[in-house]
Design a protein around this motif. Structure first.
Motif, PDB file in Angstrom:
ATOM      1  N   SER A  71       0.849  -1.190   0.000  1.00  0.00           N
ATOM      2  CA  SER A  71       0.000   0.000   0.000  1.00  0.00           C
ATOM      3  C   SER A  71       0.886   1.242   0.000  1.00  0.00           C
ATOM      4  CB  SER A  71      -0.921  -0.004   1.218  1.00  0.00           C
ATOM      5  OG  SER A  71      -0.167   0.138   2.405  1.00  0.00           O
ATOM      6  N   VAL A  72       0.316   2.350  -0.407  1.00  0.00           N
ATOM      7  CA  VAL A  72       1.078   3.584  -0.544  1.00  0.00           C
ATOM      8  C   VAL A  72       1.730   3.986   0.776  1.00  0.00           C
ATOM      9  CG1 VAL A  72       0.913   6.027  -1.129  1.00  0.00           C
ATOM     10  CG2 VAL A  72      -0.321   4.342  -2.485  1.00  0.00           C
ATOM     11  N   GLY A  73       1.056   3.736   1.897  1.00  0.00           N
ATOM     12  CA  GLY A  73       1.600   4.128   3.193  1.00  0.00           C
ATOM     13  C   GLY A  73       2.818   3.329   3.610  1.00  0.00           C
ATOM     14  N   GLN A  74       3.067   2.168   2.982  1.00  0.00           N
ATOM     15  CA  GLN A  74       4.208   1.325   3.351  1.00  0.00           C
ATOM     16  C   GLN A  74       5.471   1.665   2.571  1.00  0.00           C
ATOM     17  OE1 GLN A  74       2.518  -2.463   2.436  1.00  0.00           O
ATOM     18  NE2 GLN A  74       1.928  -2.857   4.555  1.00  0.00           N
ATOM     19  N   ILE A  75       5.353   2.386   1.505  1.00  0.00           N
ATOM     20  CA  ILE A  75       6.494   2.701   0.653  1.00  0.00           C
ATOM     21  C   ILE A  75       7.123   4.004   1.154  1.00  0.00           C
ATOM     22  CG2 ILE A  75       7.272   3.224  -1.674  1.00  0.00           C
ATOM     23  CD1 ILE A  75       4.789   1.663  -2.651  1.00  0.00           C
ATOM     24  N   PRO A  76       8.397   3.959   1.529  1.00  0.00           N
ATOM     25  CA  PRO A  76       9.053   5.173   2.028  1.00  0.00           C
ATOM     26  C   PRO A  76       9.118   6.248   0.961  1.00  0.00           C
ATOM     27  CG  PRO A  76      10.355   3.230   2.537  1.00  0.00           C
ATOM     28  CD  PRO A  76       9.267   2.801   1.614  1.00  0.00           C
ATOM     29  N   VAL A  77       9.198   7.468   1.402  1.00  0.00           N
ATOM     30  CA  VAL A  77       9.314   8.610   0.510  1.00  0.00           C
ATOM     31  C   VAL A  77      10.562   8.445  -0.341  1.00  0.00           C
ATOM     32  CG1 VAL A  77       9.620  11.113   0.429  1.00  0.00           C
ATOM     33  CG2 VAL A  77       8.128  10.102   2.156  1.00  0.00           C
ATOM     34  N   GLY A  78      10.443   8.747  -1.608  1.00  0.00           N
ATOM     35  CA  GLY A  78      11.593   8.651  -2.504  1.00  0.00           C
ATOM     36  C   GLY A  78      11.642   7.335  -3.257  1.00  0.00           C
ATOM     37  N   HIS A  79      10.711   6.417  -2.974  1.00  0.00           N
ATOM     38  CA  HIS A  79      10.677   5.126  -3.661  1.00  0.00           C
ATOM     39  C   HIS A  79       9.360   4.965  -4.381  1.00  0.00           C
ATOM     40  CE1 HIS A  79      14.292   3.149  -2.148  1.00  0.00           C
ATOM     41  NE2 HIS A  79      14.083   3.806  -1.020  1.00  0.00           N
TER      42      HIS A  79
END
Length: 159
Positions: free
Chosen positions: A129-137
């Motif tokens: 989900s979008v919330g699990q992907i760190p910023v910049g990835h």
């Protein structure tokens, strides 16, 4: 006759005395020994060596011992600089290990979440989900280049 002692011929004795006089050896040794007897140090050998080294310094001579010490100092300074570089490199590698450990932790967490949501058995990995992907990835970069989503087998596990 003792081979270490000069022969008792007048010419040999005169040559020996001339050598000692020319280099001031007798006067120098007399002064060092008189100072030794006067001070009576606990380590007379070191006292005599130091006296000879002082005398060499006064004469502007650099004994082989001092030359060797200078060489050792250069070597130690060089090795110290190399050790410092190695410590800097170790710190950089340690920081890289920390970053990789952080990434592994979050990849494992994303994998656990994906498997819990029923996405663990198909051709590609379940999309985090979008919330699990760190910023910049992106989902693709965070999944390590594996095609994510239920797509038609274009990823590493598809067939």
């Amino acid at each position: 006759p003792n081979p270490a002692c000069p022969r008792r011929e007048p010419g040999a004795m005169a040559a020996t005395e001339a050598y000692l006089e020319k280099h001031g050896v007798t006067k120098m040794l007399d002064a060092i020994v008189n100072e030794l007897v006067s001070e009576k140090p606990a380590d007379p050998i070191s006292f005599l060596i130091n006296g000879l080294l002082k005398e060499a310094g006064k004469r502007g001579q650099e004994p082989a011992l001092l030359q060797r010490l200078v060489e050792l100092k250069k070597t130690l300074l060089s090795e110290q600089a190399e050790a410092s570089k190695t410590l800097d490199e170790k710190a950089k590698l340690s920081a890289e290990v920390d970053k990789l450990a952080y990434r592994i932790k979050h990849l494992c967490k994303a994998l656990d979440t994906a498997e819990a949501n029923g996405g663990g058995g198909g051709g590609g990995a379940a999309a985090p989900s979008v919330g699990q992907i760190p910023v910049g990835h992106t989902a693709f970069s965070w999944a390590g280049g594996v095609q994510v989503g239920g797509g038609g087998g274009g990823g590493a596990g598809g067939g």
